[in-house]
Enzyme design. Structure first.
Site, PDB file in Angstrom:
ATOM      1  N   TYR A   1       0.835  -1.208   0.000  1.00  0.00           N
ATOM      2  CA  TYR A   1       0.000   0.000   0.000  1.00  0.00           C
ATOM      3  C   TYR A   1       0.863   1.248   0.000  1.00  0.00           C
ATOM      4  CZ  TYR A   1       0.962   1.068   4.933  1.00  0.00           C
ATOM      5  OH  TYR A   1       1.576   1.409   6.106  1.00  0.00           O
TER       6      TYR A   1
ATOM      7  N   LEU B   1      11.292   1.666   6.583  1.00  0.00           N
ATOM      8  CA  LEU B   1      10.616   2.089   5.359  1.00  0.00           C
ATOM      9  C   LEU B   1      11.344   3.335   4.844  1.00  0.00           C
ATOM     10  CD1 LEU B   1       7.974   1.589   3.637  1.00  0.00           C
ATOM     11  CD2 LEU B   1       7.132   3.637   4.792  1.00  0.00           C
TER      12      LEU B   1
ATOM     13  N   LYS C   1       6.403  -1.753   1.900  1.00  0.00           N
ATOM     14  CA  LYS C   1       5.236  -1.184   2.605  1.00  0.00           C
ATOM     15  C   LYS C   1       4.099  -2.185   2.479  1.00  0.00           C
ATOM     16  CE  LYS C   1       3.267   3.469   3.276  1.00  0.00           C
ATOM     17  NZ  LYS C   1       3.437   3.536   4.711  1.00  0.00           N
TER      18      LYS C   1
ATOM     19  N   GLU D   1      12.810   2.865  13.506  1.00  0.00           N
ATOM     20  CA  GLU D   1      11.952   3.980  13.086  1.00  0.00           C
ATOM     21  C   GLU D   1      10.741   4.010  13.998  1.00  0.00           C
ATOM     22  OE1 GLU D   1      10.237   3.285   9.165  1.00  0.00           O
ATOM     23  OE2 GLU D   1      10.252   1.131   9.525  1.00  0.00           O
TER      24      GLU D   1
ATOM     25  N   ARG E   1      -8.151 -20.231  -0.170  1.00  0.00           N
ATOM     26  CA  ARG E   1      -7.059 -20.023   0.779  1.00  0.00           C
ATOM     27  C   ARG E   1      -6.011 -21.123   0.715  1.00  0.00           C
ATOM     28  NH1 ARG E   1      -5.039 -20.995   5.637  1.00  0.00           N
ATOM     29  NH2 ARG E   1      -4.094 -19.237   6.759  1.00  0.00           N
TER      30      ARG E   1
HETATM   31  N1  PDD Z   1       3.082   5.400   7.271  1.00  0.00           N
HETATM   32  N2  PDD Z   1       7.818   4.307   8.664  1.00  0.00           N
HETATM   33  C1  PDD Z   1       6.664   3.629   8.780  1.00  0.00           C
HETATM   34  C2  PDD Z   1       6.676   2.321   9.487  1.00  0.00           C
HETATM   35  C3  PDD Z   1       5.477   4.167   8.257  1.00  0.00           C
HETATM   36  O1  PDD Z   1       4.331   3.471   8.381  1.00  0.00           O
HETATM   37  C4  PDD Z   1       5.502   5.433   7.628  1.00  0.00           C
HETATM   38  C5  PDD Z   1       4.271   6.066   7.047  1.00  0.00           C
HETATM   39  C6  PDD Z   1       6.726   6.102   7.539  1.00  0.00           C
HETATM   40  C7  PDD Z   1       6.861   7.451   6.877  1.00  0.00           C
HETATM   41  O2  PDD Z   1       6.871   7.320   5.472  1.00  0.00           O
HETATM   42  P1  PDD Z   1       6.320   8.489   4.538  1.00  0.00           P
HETATM   43  O3  PDD Z   1       7.112   9.697   4.849  1.00  0.00           O
HETATM   44  O4  PDD Z   1       6.540   7.989   3.156  1.00  0.00           O
HETATM   45  O5  PDD Z   1       4.866   8.676   4.877  1.00  0.00           O
HETATM   46  C8  PDD Z   1       7.873   5.505   8.044  1.00  0.00           C
HETATM   47  C9  PDD Z   1       1.860   5.747   6.600  1.00  0.00           C
HETATM   48  C10 PDD Z   1       1.529   7.191   6.578  1.00  0.00           C
HETATM   49  C11 PDD Z   1       0.728   4.839   7.099  1.00  0.00           C
HETATM   50  O6  PDD Z   1       0.984   3.659   7.238  1.00  0.00           O
HETATM   51  O7  PDD Z   1      -0.387   5.309   7.322  1.00  0.00           O
END
Ligand code: PDD
Length: 300
Positions: A33, A203, A147, A179, A100
């Site tokens: 996603y 990420l 992601k 992170e 499944r």
């Molecule tokens: N999440 N690290 C993780 C684990 C994240 O889920 C996100 C963002 C980021 C920041 O990445 P970016 O700057 O590209 O948004 C770092 C999104 C917003 C979410 O899962 O809703």
């Protein structure tokens, strides 16, 4: 203004947008996603998000047959239908419906879902005051650069943060900060900006990349290396970056003050530069009250 949903290219009211209970996204979290946001009627760095979506899909060997031009058209159309100047655009691609069975189905028919909702930005007062965070063990899998829809460890970490009455859970693996549960983490130590390198443990955030551009442009010293929790605790400043939060100072970690317990000068300066970057790329501050931006300014 409507919340928009689109399933496999078909636009529907969100209440009628459905996918099969056999969808592998539902069964296995077998999908990827993106979350893209808009400012003032323009999508911020859509191509960088689409690059990462394609990379994530490659990471799980999920072929997406949409061309870049089609993705751009579809996302832009969904966004324009919503008419929210400040929107959160969610894109999800799964390995589609199949009986499944863990191994990949012989024929994969990916499910592509897009939703567009109004984004409620972090209040300016929070951005100015900073937030608190706790550290929690990083229980995620080994490919956090993908992601993926498998967010259970992030969900549990966020819930721990909520229960502790703090904004974010900062994830720690083998004594090193990776992170945040929904953000990338930065520390400022002796004037140097330090953040984890882009390896499979984090990420590669789009906001992280934009922040690094700003750090370099300002001529600040920059190090991409993982720090221990102790180094974070002793840092002069800590801040988080993410699409939905932009740049937010962390003023307290596990109940102890970071620096003097208020937002530091580097985070504040980067917040200002980030706002200028957004204004340069998306055309000025967001329209208050959600007025519709002109079509011209909506092009991405
Ligand atoms: N999440 N690290 C993780 C684990 C994240 O889920 C996100 C963002 C980021 C920041 O990445 P970016 O700057 O590209 O948004 C770092 C999104 C917003 C979410 O899962 O809703």
């Amino acid at each position: 203004m409507p919340t928009i949903a689109c399933v496999n290219g078909r636009f529907l009211p969100i209440g009628r947008a459905v996918v099969s209970i056999e969808d592998r996204g539902f069964q296995f979290g077998d999908g990827v996603y993106e979350v893209v946001r808009s400012y003032n009627g323009r999508l911020f760095r859509l191509d960088a998000h689409l690059d990462r979506l394609e990379q994530s899909a490659r990471g799980i060997r999920l072929p997406i047959r949409y061309s870049r031009a089609y993705w751009r058209r579809l996302v832009t159309r969904a966004y324009e239908m919503s008419r929210f100047p400040d929107a959160k655009v969610y894109l999800q691609v799964t390995r589609g419906p199949a009986p499944r069975e863990h191994r990949f189905p012989a024929v994969v028919r990916p499910t592509v879902v897009i939703t567009v909702r109004r984004l409620d930005p972090l209040p300016e007062s929070v951005r100015r005051r900073g937030v608190s965070a706790i550290t929690v063990p990083d229980l995620r899998w080994g490919r956090c650069d993908v992601k993926s829809l498998n967010l259970l460890a992030n969900v549990l970490a966020r819930e721990e943060a909520r229960a502790a009455g703090v904004f974010e859970a900062i994830l720690v693996r083998d004594g090193l900060v990776t992170e945040g549960a929904i953000s990338n983490c930065f520390a400022v130590v002796g004037g140097a900006v330090i953040t984890s390198p882009t390896d499979p443990s984090i990420l590669p955030g789009i906001t992280r990349a934009a922040t690094l551009e700003l750090v370099r442009r300002e001529g600040l010293s920059l190090e991409e290396r993982a720090l221990t929790v102790e180094e974070y605790r002793r840092a002069d400043e800590v801040f988080l970056t993410g699409t939905t939060i932009e740049i937010v100072p962390v003023v307290s970690l596990d109940g102890a003050k970071i620096g003097r317990g208020g937002p530091g000068p580097v985070a504040r300066m980067l917040q200002e530069r980030f706002a200028a970057l957004v204004a340069a790329e998306c055309g000025g501050p967001a329209a208050p009250g959600g007025g519709r931006a002109s079509r011209r300014s909506r092009r991405t």
